[in-house]
Scaffold this active site. Structure first.
Site, PDB file in Angstrom:
ATOM      1  N   ASP A  44       0.824  -1.201   0.000  1.00 55.32           N
ATOM      2  CA  ASP A  44       0.000   0.000   0.000  1.00 55.32           C
ATOM      3  C   ASP A  44       0.863   1.258   0.000  1.00 55.32           C
ATOM      4  O   ASP A  44       2.074   1.221   0.249  1.00 55.32           O
ATOM      5  CB  ASP A  44      -0.916   0.011   1.221  1.00 55.32           C
ATOM      6  CG  ASP A  44      -2.210  -0.760   1.005  1.00 55.32           C
ATOM      7  OD1 ASP A  44      -2.455  -1.192  -0.132  1.00 55.32           O
ATOM      8  OD2 ASP A  44      -2.970  -0.927   1.974  1.00 55.32           O
ATOM      9  N   LYS A  66      -3.372   2.994  -2.989  1.00 48.70           N
ATOM     10  CA  LYS A  66      -4.590   3.741  -3.234  1.00 48.70           C
ATOM     11  C   LYS A  66      -4.654   4.841  -2.194  1.00 48.70           C
ATOM     12  O   LYS A  66      -4.586   4.571  -0.996  1.00 48.70           O
ATOM     13  CB  LYS A  66      -5.826   2.849  -3.124  1.00 48.70           C
ATOM     14  CG  LYS A  66      -5.898   1.769  -4.188  1.00 48.70           C
ATOM     15  CD  LYS A  66      -7.146   0.930  -4.063  1.00 48.70           C
ATOM     16  CE  LYS A  66      -8.380   1.708  -4.472  1.00 48.70           C
ATOM     17  NZ  LYS A  66      -8.373   2.090  -5.898  1.00 48.70           N
ATOM     18  N   MET A 180      -9.631   8.095   7.890  1.00 49.18           N
ATOM     19  CA  MET A 180      -9.789   8.777   6.594  1.00 49.18           C
ATOM     20  C   MET A 180     -10.934   9.790   6.602  1.00 49.18           C
ATOM     21  O   MET A 180     -11.737   9.860   5.682  1.00 49.18           O
ATOM     22  CB  MET A 180     -10.008   7.736   5.484  1.00 49.18           C
ATOM     23  CG  MET A 180      -8.856   6.765   5.330  1.00 49.18           C
ATOM     24  SD  MET A 180      -9.204   5.381   4.201  1.00 49.18           S
ATOM     25  CE  MET A 180     -10.197   4.306   5.276  1.00 49.18           C
TER      26      MET A 180
END
Length: 260
Positions: A44, A66, A180
């Protein structure tokens, strides 16, 4: 580690490995075994370079990150790449921040691998939300404050349906740990306030947890988004909301933080 028995990493397998919140010292022994046994690591975006340096010499290192707001590989492309590597007979480490099954799309990747008939193993990691809070002196639960804790991801815009979900979370009265959420923090706070949470509900924002540049902001729900802007605090960050944040002030005098 010589007295511990670890499973063999066989060619054609994919191991979905949690890298924890960042600091390589918080890796599990099983994760370290995977890093030293695999021959290709697909990682990641936010994996610490010190973690990648633990791989065996000659291991292929491939990024498949991502990250919100930036061009990123499609999840379907990542799934197909993992399948292709396994079918080549590679020992594939899919390295994901935190825990692969907590907001890490590990479940989607596991389903794709299972559908393709690829053998896989899940290696859990310390999920970033709980680690960031704990290291900051914020317990996820205490008998005096709460009997549950909610983990939620706040990266998507709040539409009519999701607003109802967020209102329901707030009405539980349980602490909420947000992943997030920085880009939507103002809207999330607005919904929480509308659902009945008090403006002075304690909030902690922990940016870049476990890294040298970690920053922590203690604030209140009614001004959390503005305080974050005023202090230049942005993603990646964990946001803790609720009574457990207030426990921190009772622990600070004895809490060891940021020491080597």
């Amino acid at each position: 580690m010589t007295d511990l028995a670890f499973p063999e990493f066989r060619p054609g397998e994919v191991w979905l490995v949690g890298a924890g919140p960042g600091d390589p010292r918080l890796l599990t022994l099983m994760a370290l075994h995977a890093l030293r046994s695999g021959d290709v690591i697909v990682h990641d975006e936010l994996i610490d370079k010190r973690v990648l340096s633990l791989a065996a010499p000659g291991t292929a290192i491939q990024g498949a990150g991502k990250r919100g707001g930036t061009p990123s590989p499609h999840q379907s492309d990542i799934n197909e790449h993992l399948i292709a590597l396994a079918r080549e007979g590679r020992k594939v480490v899919r390295l994901k921040g935190g825990d692969p099954f907590v907001f890490g799309r590990g479940g989607e990747e596991a389903q794709a691998l299972a559908h393709a008939g690829i053998r896989f193993r899940v290696v859990p990691g310390i999920t970033s939300g709980l680690a960031a809070a704990a290291l900051a002196g914020i317990p996820a639960t205490t008998r005096e404050t709460n009997h549950a804790v909610i983990l939620a991801t706040g990266h998507r815009a709040l539409d009519e349906t999701s607003v109802r979900d967020w209102e329901a979370m707030a009405r539980t009265g349980q602490p909420i740990i947000l992943y997030m959420a920085m880009s939507n923090l103002a809207r999330i706070a607005e919904v929480f306030l509308g659902a009945g949470l008090a403006a002075d509900t304690p909030v902690a924002i922990i940016a870049s947890a476990t890294y040298a540049e970690e920053r922590l902001l203690e604030t209140e729900l009614g001004r959390a988004a503005q305080d974050a802007r005023d202090n230049g605090i942005g993603a990646p960050a964990i946001v803790a909301v609720g009574s457990v944040v207030g426990v921190r002030r009772h622990l600070l005098h004895a809490l060891l933080q940021g020491e080597a």
